[in-house]
Design a protein around this motif. Structure first.
Motif, mmCIF file in Angstrom:
data_model
loop_
_atom_site.group_PDB
_atom_site.id
_atom_site.type_symbol
_atom_site.label_atom_id
_atom_site.label_comp_id
_atom_site.label_asym_id
_atom_site.label_seq_id
_atom_site.Cartn_x
_atom_site.Cartn_y
_atom_site.Cartn_z
ATOM 1 N N LEU A 157 5.232 1.564 -6.680
ATOM 2 C CA LEU A 157 5.014 0.250 -7.117
ATOM 3 C C LEU A 157 4.412 0.244 -8.524
ATOM 4 O O LEU A 157 4.911 -0.733 -9.194
ATOM 5 N N LYS A 174 7.636 0.252 -10.475
ATOM 6 C CA LYS A 174 8.268 -1.037 -10.088
ATOM 7 C C LYS A 174 7.618 -1.934 -11.197
ATOM 8 O O LYS A 174 8.452 -2.867 -11.711
ATOM 9 N N SER A 175 6.330 -2.162 -11.181
ATOM 10 C CA SER A 175 5.687 -2.909 -11.952
ATOM 11 C C SER A 175 6.045 -2.932 -13.316
ATOM 12 O O SER A 175 6.081 -4.100 -14.180
ATOM 13 N N GLU A 231 1.937 -5.428 -0.540
ATOM 14 C CA GLU A 231 3.050 -4.718 -1.287
ATOM 15 C C GLU A 231 2.974 -2.991 -0.871
ATOM 16 O O GLU A 231 4.160 -2.665 -0.513
#
Length: 72
Positions: A64, A67-68, A32
């Motif tokens: 990230l 986003k998660s 990622e």
């Protein structure tokens, strides 16, 4: 100043990184976010050291995480 809408408020970099490692594992995290410290002998301690010194890498990790959190 209160930050109700900031999902990073109150989260340490260590908490963010630990959560991402639990969710993705080191291999998934390296996929990622293309950072060598996640590929070559990864550890929380060494990754934190790198991320604290490297703003662009920290930003990628925080993005990230955001986003998660949005996917939950």
């Amino acid at each position: 100043m209160e930050q109700k809408n900031n999902p990073l408020h109150g989260k340490t970099l260590e908490m963010i990184l630990t959560g991402l490692v639990e969710r993705y594992g080191w291999t998934g995290l390296a996929r990622e976010v293309r950072i060598n410290c996640f590929v070559s002998n990864p550890s929380i301690k060494s990754s934190l050291t790198f991320l604290r010194k490297t703003p662009w890498a920290r930003q990628k990790v925080e993005n990230l995480y955001l986003k998660s959190v949005a996917e939950k």
